[in-house]
Scaffold this active site. Sequence first.
Site, short mmCIF file in Angstrom:
data_model
loop_
_atom_site.label_atom_id
_atom_site.label_comp_id
_atom_site.label_asym_id
_atom_site.label_seq_id
_atom_site.Cartn_x
_atom_site.Cartn_y
_atom_site.Cartn_z
CE LYS A 146 -4.59 0.14 2.14
NZ LYS A 146 -5.33 0.32 3.40
O1 G3P Z 1 -8.65 1.10 4.63
C1 G3P Z 1 -8.89 2.44 4.94
C2 G3P Z 1 -9.78 2.52 6.14
O2 G3P Z 1 -9.21 1.78 7.20
C3 G3P Z 1 -10.07 3.92 6.60
O3 G3P Z 1 -11.28 3.89 7.27
O4 G3P Z 1 -13.02 4.68 8.84
O5 G3P Z 1 -10.61 5.36 9.17
O6 G3P Z 1 -11.93 6.29 7.25
P1 G3P Z 1 -11.73 5.11 8.18
#
Ligand code: G3P
Length: 237
Positions: free
Chosen positions: A83
């Site tokens: 990533k």
């Molecule tokens: O894979 C990306 C994800 O973990 C981000 O999620 O909820 O932190 O925006 P969030």
Amino acid sequence: MKLFLDSANLKEIDEAVSWGAIDGVTTNPTLVAKEGREFVPLMKEICERVNGPVSMETVSRDAAGMIEEGRAFAALHQHIVVKCPLTKEGLKATRQLSHEGIRVNVTLCFSPNQALLAAKAGAYFVSPFVGRLDDLSQDGMLLIQDIKTIYANYRFATQILVASVRHPIHVAEAAKIGADIATMPFAVLEMLVKHPLTDAGLERFLSDWERLPPEAKQWKASAAAAPRGKAGIRASR
Ligand code: G3P
């Protein structure tokens, strides 16, 4: 559409795998930090538990550092997808790593133009964060539609991996748009299963069953005595 679990928690991963629900895993530094374990051994354990892509995020800010990390991460296990962030340095690293045959998930994507650049750099996945756009009162799912249109127009091979998924509607909308993958926290995956009418219907079935006289309910002896049919084919045929 493929479903990935957005988690570095082995219990959650094992549970999701046991349902046959997930096709891969995504992690990021925040999710890894939550586990409080040594990074590489944890990622290798995740790779052994999932028969699919496992995203492992670089933590350098410059392309040279990301490339060095990406080569090392990819060598850990065949499931690893590296990533990299959607920055100039991340695009440079993506281009180099993809030229070396290393799959890259370009993350932190928030606009159609960013997604266009990720595809041109050779990204294997692009991760648009729909929830974080919604948080700003922007339409995260509109970004997915825009990326789908752009990638279809020019036949880009990069797969759309919908990320920052906050609820089941994100998942259903992503599938309707035709995204390749949605990755979600375990809590959201659990929400996909639940429906109150399913629970109510099951309770009704089982309470009706309980009203049968005991002798009518005992099935083991009857099943044992019945002529053996092939699994799934009625024995009486
Ligand atoms: O894979 C990306 C994800 O973990 C981000 O999620 O909820 O932190 O925006 P969030």
